[in-house]
Design a protein around this motif. Structure first.
Motif, PDB file in Angstrom:
ATOM      1  N   GLN A 184       4.282   7.616  -2.077  1.00 19.63           N
ATOM      2  CA  GLN A 184       2.975   7.691  -1.440  1.00 19.63           C
ATOM      3  C   GLN A 184       2.918   6.736  -0.263  1.00 19.63           C
ATOM      4  O   GLN A 184       3.534   5.686  -0.278  1.00 19.63           O
ATOM      5  N   THR A 185       2.148   7.150   0.743  1.00 18.19           N
ATOM      6  CA  THR A 185       1.812   6.288   1.860  1.00 18.19           C
ATOM      7  C   THR A 185       0.360   6.571   2.229  1.00 18.19           C
ATOM      8  O   THR A 185      -0.139   7.663   1.996  1.00 18.19           O
ATOM      9  N   THR A 186      -0.294   5.579   2.778  1.00 20.02           N
ATOM     10  CA  THR A 186      -1.731   5.701   3.047  1.00 20.02           C
ATOM     11  C   THR A 186      -2.048   6.374   4.370  1.00 20.02           C
ATOM     12  O   THR A 186      -3.214   6.602   4.673  1.00 20.02           O
ATOM     13  N   ASP A 187      -1.020   6.733   5.140  1.00 17.23           N
ATOM     14  CA  ASP A 187      -1.260   7.258   6.478  1.00 17.23           C
ATOM     15  C   ASP A 187      -0.244   8.365   6.787  1.00 17.23           C
ATOM     16  O   ASP A 187       0.952   8.200   6.548  1.00 17.23           O
ATOM     17  N   ARG A 234       4.079   8.638   6.986  1.00 17.43           N
ATOM     18  CA  ARG A 234       4.860   9.684   6.314  1.00 17.43           C
ATOM     19  C   ARG A 234       5.850  10.286   7.318  1.00 17.43           C
ATOM     20  O   ARG A 234       7.037  10.448   7.017  1.00 17.43           O
ATOM     21  N   VAL A 291       0.183  11.591   0.979  1.00 17.51           N
ATOM     22  CA  VAL A 291      -0.663  10.679   1.750  1.00 17.51           C
ATOM     23  C   VAL A 291      -1.825  10.268   0.848  1.00 17.51           C
ATOM     24  O   VAL A 291      -2.844  10.952   0.752  1.00 17.51           O
ATOM     25  N   LYS A 292      -1.612   9.158   0.148  1.00 12.76           N
ATOM     26  CA  LYS A 292      -2.614   8.577  -0.747  1.00 12.76           C
ATOM     27  C   LYS A 292      -2.081   7.231  -1.224  1.00 12.76           C
ATOM     28  O   LYS A 292      -0.950   6.870  -0.917  1.00 12.76           O
ATOM     29  N   GLY A 293      -2.886   6.509  -1.978  1.00 10.21           N
ATOM     30  CA  GLY A 293      -2.463   5.209  -2.486  1.00 10.21           C
ATOM     31  C   GLY A 293      -1.327   5.337  -3.487  1.00 10.21           C
ATOM     32  O   GLY A 293      -1.090   6.404  -4.046  1.00 10.21           O
ATOM     33  N   ASP A 328       0.810  -1.214   0.000  1.00  9.82           N
ATOM     34  CA  ASP A 328       0.000   0.000   0.000  1.00  9.82           C
ATOM     35  C   ASP A 328       0.844   1.266   0.000  1.00  9.82           C
ATOM     36  O   ASP A 328       0.325   2.361  -0.186  1.00  9.82           O
ATOM     37  N   ASP A 329       2.140   1.119   0.250  1.00 10.43           N
ATOM     38  CA  ASP A 329       3.035   2.268   0.335  1.00 10.43           C
ATOM     39  C   ASP A 329       4.135   2.147  -0.711  1.00 10.43           C
ATOM     40  O   ASP A 329       4.582   1.058  -1.046  1.00 10.43           O
TER      41      ASP A 329
END
Length: 190
Positions: free
Chosen positions: A83-86, A90, A112-114, A66-67
């Motif tokens: 990108q990272t989901t959280d 980050r 911060v996104k997919g 996911d990252d």
């Protein structure tokens, strides 16, 4: 007959891919050959990049599918992209970079996104190649002192340059098709 035509068309399109891949590899090799920094500086930057990349891969959350985090180091200045989901992840990635031996400064540009698609990453690679090629072809520009990183259409320019050299590099990057914005992360000599 249709199959033969399809094979011929496919072979022509693959030849184009081979040319593009060859051009990218050629630009990277030329850039490495003309990097006028001391070998110790180049090796130190590579060590920092490798250490951080390994830390992120080993982290159960940062290393997940996911990252997507890329590390670029130039003159002990670290650029984090991807990108990272959280937002907490980050921040964790930035703190890990800041605590790494030899790092002078960290620019955290992780969104911060997919993660972006493979097609977007391929497009970014092509943009970087076009910029580097244009820089190499520009008389008076010391492109060996400039590192180009493209992430999701945003171009990051790193290096040790004069203000005049920085302006030339930014103008080149802005004119390349697909570039959405240019971010300067330069260290200035003047």
């Amino acid at each position: 007959m249709k199959n033969l035509l399809a094979i011929i068309l496919l072979s022509f399109s693959l030849q184009g891919c081979i040319f593009v891949a060859g051009a990218a590899a050629g630009a990277a090799c030329v850039g490495a050959v003309y990097d006028h920094r001391k070998i110790e500086q180049i090796m130190q930057d590579q060590t920092i990049t490798n250490q951080l990349s390994d830390k992120y891969k080993k982290d159960s959350e940062l290393g997940s599918d996911d990252d997507h985090i890329d590390v670029t180091t130039f003159n002990q200045v670290v650029l984090l992209t991807g990108q990272t989901t959280d937002a907490d992840l980050r921040t964790r990635a930035e703190n890990m970079a800041r605590s790494t031996d030899g790092v002078k400064r960290v620019y955290n540009q992780i969104a911060v996104k997919g993660p972006t698609s493979s097609l977007t990453r391929a497009s970014d690679t092509w943009i970087t190649t076009k910029i580097k090629t244009q820089m190499l072809a520009t008389n008076g520009l010391k492109s060996s002192t400039i590192k180009v990183v493209t992430e999701n259409g945003t171009v990051y320019l790193m290096g040790i340059v004069s203000h005049e050299q920085a302006d030339i590099a930014v103008d080149i990057a802005r004119q390349v098709s697909g570039v959405q914005r240019v971010v300067k992360i330069f260290q200035y000599r003047d």
